[in-house]
Structure formats: C-alpha cells, structure tokens
Design an enzyme around this catalytic site. Structure first.
Site, PDB file in Angstrom:
ATOM      1  N   SER A 217      -4.576  13.630   6.738  1.00  0.00           N
ATOM      2  CA  SER A 217      -5.402  13.188   5.612  1.00  0.00           C
ATOM      3  C   SER A 217      -6.880  13.093   6.006  1.00  0.00           C
ATOM      4  O   SER A 217      -7.192  12.759   7.157  1.00  0.00           O
ATOM      5  CB  SER A 217      -4.917  11.811   5.140  1.00  0.00           C
ATOM      6  OG  SER A 217      -5.849  11.239   4.259  1.00  0.00           O
TER       7      SER A 217
ATOM      8  N   LYS B 255      -3.778  20.655  -4.081  1.00  0.00           N
ATOM      9  CA  LYS B 255      -2.742  19.612  -4.108  1.00  0.00           C
ATOM     10  C   LYS B 255      -2.965  18.699  -5.306  1.00  0.00           C
ATOM     11  O   LYS B 255      -4.043  18.108  -5.445  1.00  0.00           O
ATOM     12  CB  LYS B 255      -2.800  18.779  -2.819  1.00  0.00           C
ATOM     13  CG  LYS B 255      -1.821  17.607  -2.803  1.00  0.00           C
ATOM     14  CD  LYS B 255      -1.820  16.899  -1.465  1.00  0.00           C
ATOM     15  CE  LYS B 255      -0.770  15.809  -1.430  1.00  0.00           C
ATOM     16  NZ  LYS B 255      -1.153  14.608  -2.181  1.00  0.00           N
TER      17      LYS B 255
ATOM     18  N   PRO C  13       0.154  14.561   3.328  1.00  0.00           N
ATOM     19  CA  PRO C  13      -0.969  13.781   3.855  1.00  0.00           C
ATOM     20  C   PRO C  13      -0.948  12.344   3.331  1.00  0.00           C
ATOM     21  O   PRO C  13      -0.766  12.114   2.132  1.00  0.00           O
ATOM     22  CB  PRO C  13      -2.189  14.524   3.299  1.00  0.00           C
ATOM     23  CG  PRO C  13      -1.697  15.216   2.066  1.00  0.00           C
ATOM     24  CD  PRO C  13      -0.265  15.571   2.346  1.00  0.00           C
TER      25      PRO C  13
ATOM     26  N   HIS D  75       0.530  12.830  -6.709  1.00  0.00           N
ATOM     27  CA  HIS D  75       0.066  11.866  -5.723  1.00  0.00           C
ATOM     28  C   HIS D  75       1.111  10.752  -5.518  1.00  0.00           C
ATOM     29  O   HIS D  75       0.774   9.603  -5.248  1.00  0.00           O
ATOM     30  CB  HIS D  75      -1.272  11.263  -6.170  1.00  0.00           C
ATOM     31  CG  HIS D  75      -2.267  11.104  -5.056  1.00  0.00           C
ATOM     32  ND1 HIS D  75      -3.346  11.925  -4.886  1.00  0.00           N
ATOM     33  CD2 HIS D  75      -2.356  10.194  -4.047  1.00  0.00           C
ATOM     34  CE1 HIS D  75      -4.061  11.528  -3.849  1.00  0.00           C
ATOM     35  NE2 HIS D  75      -3.471  10.479  -3.303  1.00  0.00           N
TER      36      HIS D  75
ATOM     37  N   ASP E 124       5.971  17.767  -4.058  1.00  0.00           N
ATOM     38  CA  ASP E 124       6.243  16.451  -3.471  1.00  0.00           C
ATOM     39  C   ASP E 124       6.413  15.427  -4.586  1.00  0.00           C
ATOM     40  O   ASP E 124       6.154  15.704  -5.748  1.00  0.00           O
ATOM     41  CB  ASP E 124       5.190  16.042  -2.429  1.00  0.00           C
ATOM     42  CG  ASP E 124       3.842  15.635  -3.018  1.00  0.00           C
ATOM     43  OD1 ASP E 124       3.765  15.271  -4.208  1.00  0.00           O
ATOM     44  OD2 ASP E 124       2.843  15.667  -2.265  1.00  0.00           O
TER      45      ASP E 124
ATOM     46  N   GLN F 112      -5.784  17.826   4.847  1.00  0.00           N
ATOM     47  CA  GLN F 112      -5.986  17.520   3.423  1.00  0.00           C
ATOM     48  C   GLN F 112      -7.431  17.118   3.223  1.00  0.00           C
ATOM     49  O   GLN F 112      -7.944  16.240   3.911  1.00  0.00           O
ATOM     50  CB  GLN F 112      -5.039  16.383   2.999  1.00  0.00           C
ATOM     51  CG  GLN F 112      -5.268  15.861   1.588  1.00  0.00           C
ATOM     52  CD  GLN F 112      -6.260  14.714   1.544  1.00  0.00           C
ATOM     53  OE1 GLN F 112      -6.362  13.941   2.501  1.00  0.00           O
ATOM     54  NE2 GLN F 112      -7.007  14.608   0.447  1.00  0.00           N
TER      55      GLN F 112
ATOM     56  N   TYR G 159       0.848  -1.213   0.000  1.00  0.00           N
ATOM     57  CA  TYR G 159       0.000   0.000   0.000  1.00  0.00           C
ATOM     58  C   TYR G 159       0.876   1.254   0.000  1.00  0.00           C
ATOM     59  O   TYR G 159       0.620   2.206  -0.737  1.00  0.00           O
ATOM     60  CB  TYR G 159      -0.941  -0.017   1.211  1.00  0.00           C
ATOM     61  CG  TYR G 159      -1.615   1.312   1.456  1.00  0.00           C
ATOM     62  CD1 TYR G 159      -2.456   1.873   0.489  1.00  0.00           C
ATOM     63  CD2 TYR G 159      -1.401   2.023   2.640  1.00  0.00           C
ATOM     64  CE1 TYR G 159      -3.049   3.110   0.704  1.00  0.00           C
ATOM     65  CE2 TYR G 159      -2.004   3.251   2.852  1.00  0.00           C
ATOM     66  CZ  TYR G 159      -2.822   3.795   1.887  1.00  0.00           C
ATOM     67  OH  TYR G 159      -3.412   5.021   2.095  1.00  0.00           O
TER      68      TYR G 159
ATOM     69  N   ARG H 158       6.037   8.831   1.527  1.00  0.00           N
ATOM     70  CA  ARG H 158       6.360   7.454   1.911  1.00  0.00           C
ATOM     71  C   ARG H 158       7.398   7.358   3.014  1.00  0.00           C
ATOM     72  O   ARG H 158       7.272   6.512   3.918  1.00  0.00           O
ATOM     73  CB  ARG H 158       6.853   6.677   0.682  1.00  0.00           C
ATOM     74  CG  ARG H 158       5.755   6.423  -0.347  1.00  0.00           C
ATOM     75  CD  ARG H 158       6.299   5.698  -1.562  1.00  0.00           C
ATOM     76  NE  ARG H 158       5.258   5.395  -2.527  1.00  0.00           N
ATOM     77  CZ  ARG H 158       4.810   6.249  -3.456  1.00  0.00           C
ATOM     78  NH1 ARG H 158       5.308   7.465  -3.540  1.00  0.00           N
ATOM     79  NH2 ARG H 158       3.859   5.874  -4.299  1.00  0.00           N
TER      80      ARG H 158
HETATM   81  C1  LIG Z   1       0.456   5.406   1.527  1.00  0.00           C
HETATM   82  C2  LIG Z   1       0.100   6.734   0.926  1.00  0.00           C
HETATM   83  C3  LIG Z   1      -1.128   7.300   1.230  1.00  0.00           C
HETATM   84  C4  LIG Z   1      -1.470   8.541   0.687  1.00  0.00           C
HETATM   85  N1  LIG Z   1      -2.665   9.114   1.048  1.00  0.00           N
HETATM   86  C5  LIG Z   1      -2.965  10.344   0.577  1.00  0.00           C
HETATM   87  C6  LIG Z   1      -4.158  10.995   0.997  1.00  0.00           C
HETATM   88  O1  LIG Z   1      -4.908  10.482   1.800  1.00  0.00           O
HETATM   89  N2  LIG Z   1      -4.419  12.219   0.465  1.00  0.00           N
HETATM   90  C7  LIG Z   1      -3.579  12.835  -0.428  1.00  0.00           C
HETATM   91  O2  LIG Z   1      -3.861  13.943  -0.891  1.00  0.00           O
HETATM   92  N3  LIG Z   1      -2.427  12.242  -0.820  1.00  0.00           N
HETATM   93  C8  LIG Z   1      -2.101  11.028  -0.339  1.00  0.00           C
HETATM   94  N4  LIG Z   1      -0.917  10.452  -0.703  1.00  0.00           N
HETATM   95  C9  LIG Z   1       0.038  11.193  -1.564  1.00  0.00           C
HETATM   96  C10 LIG Z   1       1.028  11.996  -0.719  1.00  0.00           C
HETATM   97  O3  LIG Z   1       0.390  13.070  -0.082  1.00  0.00           O
HETATM   98  C11 LIG Z   1       2.182  12.573  -1.560  1.00  0.00           C
HETATM   99  O4  LIG Z   1       1.652  13.276  -2.647  1.00  0.00           O
HETATM  100  C12 LIG Z   1       3.194  11.522  -2.048  1.00  0.00           C
HETATM  101  O5  LIG Z   1       3.325  10.471  -1.145  1.00  0.00           O
HETATM  102  C13 LIG Z   1       4.542  12.184  -2.287  1.00  0.00           C
HETATM  103  O6  LIG Z   1       5.445  11.319  -2.858  1.00  0.00           O
HETATM  104  P1  LIG Z   1       6.546  10.457  -2.029  1.00  0.00           P
HETATM  105  O7  LIG Z   1       5.802   9.368  -1.349  1.00  0.00           O
HETATM  106  O8  LIG Z   1       7.452   9.961  -3.107  1.00  0.00           O
HETATM  107  O9  LIG Z   1       7.240  11.377  -1.046  1.00  0.00           O
HETATM  108  C14 LIG Z   1      -0.563   9.208  -0.186  1.00  0.00           C
HETATM  109  C15 LIG Z   1       0.660   8.623  -0.466  1.00  0.00           C
HETATM  110  C16 LIG Z   1       1.002   7.410   0.082  1.00  0.00           C
HETATM  111  C17 LIG Z   1       2.357   6.825  -0.233  1.00  0.00           C
END
Ligand SMILES: Cc1cc2nc3c(=O)[nH]c(=O)nc-3n(C[C@H](O)[C@H](O)[C@H](O)COP(=O)(O)O)c2cc1C
Length: 366
Positions: free
Chosen positions: A112, A236, A83, A260, A291, A133, A30, A315
């Site tokens: 989140s 975002k 988030p 994302h 990000d 978020q 996940y 992550r």
């Molecule tokens: C496990 C996971 C859950 C995420 N859940 C959300 C979320 O609930 N809302 C959201 O806007 N982005 C979510 N994201 C995206 C992150 O906010 C972010 O854009 C992204 O993880 C950045 O990249 P990185 O993981 O390479 O640092 C999620 C990312 C991951 C890895």
C-alpha cells in the site's frame, strides 16, 4: 503461538476471532469495519451465499493444477494479497513480516501507499517482486517520483486505487478512536514532509478531503500514468462495465473489481454481482481481479467461474498477521488454497480453465 492453539485455526474466520482477542479495540475496528451502515460490507459476503455450485461427477481429479500466469509470471494459485495500510499496528515488524508471509505462501503482496515501512525496504526483504498500490498525490511530480522509485526497486505492477477520491464516513473507526499512533508514518510519503506523512487517516466529522489522496484524479491522469510506466497498470476499485471498457481502451493492463472491502461508498453493489457484467465486457482482453468478502475456497471458485483471473484477500491476512506473523499468513493462505483445491476436485475441475460460469446457479428464492 503454541501448537495446540494454532491447530484450532481451521478456517479464515477463525483468524478474525483470535485476532480480535489479541488486538486493541481501535486496531481491530480499523480492520473489521466498513463505511457508514456497512451495507456494502455485508453485501460482499451475502453475494457468495446466493451462489450455488453445480459439480460434475465422475471426473478423474487425481491431478489438479491451480496455476495461472499473470503478467508473464506463473502464480501457483490465483490468490493475491490486497493492499492494506499500517501493518505495524498489527505486528512489530509491520510490512516486513507481511512480505515474509507472502514469500512463504508463494504469493504476491501488493504494498500500500500507506505502508508503515517503505516500499524499497519491503522489496529488499522480499524474495519475489511485489506490486505497489498507488494513491495519486496532489503533487503529480511527487507521484511520478514515487512510481519511478518503486519501479526501480523492483515493483512488477502498479494498482491505481480509484474508488476513494474523498473520505468516507468511518463511524466505527471514529467511535473506536482510531488514528495513526504517534511515531508511525506513511514511510512512502516521507519526502513530502513528516507532517504530511503522518496526516490524519480519515479525518473526522466534517472532513471531506484527505491530505494524502488527490481528489482530482481523472482519466487524463490514467493516460499520463500509463505513459510514465514501464510496468503493467491496473485500476483498483472499478464497479461499472463502462469504466472497465474505458480502462481497456486507454491501455490499462488490468482491472480489480473492488469496492474497497465496503470501506468507500456505502450502498454500492457487491463486487460479485458486478463481476459477470464486467467480465462480459472486457474479460479476456485485460487481466481481471476481484476482491471483497473472499473467505472460503468456494468463494475463489465462484469468482473464477464468474470471470475473474484471480482474487485478492484483504482483512483475512491482516488477522493472520496479528495472530501469528508470517507463519500466520502462511497457514491462512494454505487453508484458503487447500479449500480452493478441494472445491475444484469436488466440482470435477482439474485446471482453472475448466471452471466455467455454467457450473454456477443463483440460489432459488425461498
Ligand atoms: C485495514 C484495511 C486497509 C486497507 N488499505 C487499503 C489501501 O491502503 N489501499 C487500497 O487500495 N485498499 C485498501 N484496502 C482495501 C483492500 O485492498 C481490499 O479492497 C479489501 O480489503 C478486500 O476486501 P476483504 O477485506 O473483504 O478481503 C484496505 C482494506 C482494509 C481492510
């Protein structure tokens, strides 16, 4: 975690290796996975490999200031926690532990909509204001109530996620059988009923729409939300300079250049390749964040040089949470911050304002 094991965690990727050993397969997948063929997931990281830094030598770097004021609050360094959903999968105290990690790291956590602890409980546990978020819900009345609630609880900014209007193909998640475990719900959505709050995460084969994310959000909703709010609004998931410009015209306070983390539309460009174009369009007139793939201090440096005011990591802090709770997040953020300070010092920069695009070049073709 014992001291000798902890001392071997030297860079952000070390946390992923250790977390993978500790988490069950579905939870790890996940976090780690992206959508479909993961082209965008890979592109986010690859973009940083294409960038070279041109250091200035013989600069007195005996004092380095990494601080930046964002929406009136001074941040010691320009790195926030993006988030992410469902922290109770990674730690028994879930988002509360993440709040402690953010507090210990002196950084801002963006909670989140899909957290497994309510925003109010997170904010109560936190020594500093959080951001929230928002996934807009079909029921705009509920959405209004939700932003009112989080604002009243002390939230300092709302990030409306705009890049996931429908589900994305999450093959790896589905293969690993990932679903929200029984008894774990999206606590912020509980007033819509327990069944809705625990609805399927990404559906499955053939499920286009998601029960807990509205598919009909438009610029009209952005205007509506802007008028509802008394705190800054960020979008975002923006990749097009034109969309950033529209956000600015409609009075948004910030934009997060994001795909994302490669989990939404696969095949979109890396965030780093779009950042300079967006910065050229709107930089200086609203707060700009990036990000996606930030794993090293030099990545933070490159993002700031390309025009971001600050970056967010996703992550990496989830892996750190799984490995060592709040202490893990604290140490992981200390590693990233120190690497960033080292990048600044070695490149001859003593303040964020001295980090410029001219200090970068694209790697020559080999
Ligand atoms: C496990 C996971 C859950 C995420 N859940 C959300 C979320 O609930 N809302 C959201 O806007 N982005 C979510 N994201 C995206 C992150 O906010 C972010 O854009 C992204 O993880 C950045 O990249 P990185 O993981 O390479 O640092 C999620 C990312 C991951 C890895």
């Amino acid at each position: 975690m014992d001291i000798s094991a902890r001392s071997m965690l030297l860079c952000l990727d070390d946390y992923e290796v250790t977390a993978r050993e500790l988490l069950n397969k579905a939870a790890y997948e996940y976090i780690a996975s992206g959508a479909a063929d993961e082209k965008t997931l890979k592109a986010n990281r690859a973009a940083f490999d294409e960038i070279e830094i041109l250091p200035q030598v013989l600069v007195d770097v005996s004092s380095i200031d990494t601080s930046r004021t964002i929406f009136g609050r001074k941040h010691d360094y320009p790195i926030l926690l993006a988030p992410t959903g469902y922290h109770r999968l990674f730690h028994e105290r879930g988002e509360i532990e993440s709040v402690y990690g953010a507090n210990r790291s002196n950084t801002t956590l963006i909670a989140s909509t899909f957290s497994t602890v309510s925003f109010e409980a997170m904010q109560r546990a936190s020594a500093a204001p959080l951001w929230f978020q928002l996934y807009m819900q079909r029921d705009r009345g509920f959405t209004r109530e939700l932003v009112r609630r989080v604002t009243e609880a002390g939230c300092e900014a709302i990030c409306l996620t705009v890049d996931l209007a429908v589900n994305s193909p999450r093959d790896r998640e589905l293969r690993a059988g990932f679903e929200l475990p029984a008894g774990m719900v999206r606590e912020n959505l509980i007033d819509m009923g327990r069944e809705t709050a625990s609805a399927a995460h990404s559906g499955g084969v053939g499920m286009l729409y998601n029960q807990v994310r509205a598919p009909n959000v438009t610029w009209k909703d952005v205007e509506w939300l802007r008028d509802e709010l008394t705190i800054p609004l960020l979008l975002k998931g923006v990749l097009r300079p034109e969309d950033a410009e529209t956000a600015r015209q409609l009075g948004c306070d910030g934009v997060i250049v994001s795909n994302h983390g490669g989990r939404a539309l696969d095949g979109v460009p890396s965030t780093m390749s779009m950042l300079p174009k967006i910065a050229d369009k709107v930089g200086g007139s609203l707060a700009l964040f990036l990000d996606g793939g930030i794993r090293r201090g030099t990545d933070v440096f490159a993002a700031l040089a390309m025009g971001a005011d600050a970056v967010m990591v996703g992550r990496s802090y989830l892996y750190a949470l799984a490995v060592d709770g709040a202490e893990g997040i604290e140490r992981m953020m200390a590693i990233l911050k120190t690497e960033f300070e080292m990048a600044m010092g070695l490149a001859g920069c003593t303040a964020l304002s001295t980090i410029e695009r001219a200090m970068l070049q694209m790697r020559p073709a080999r």
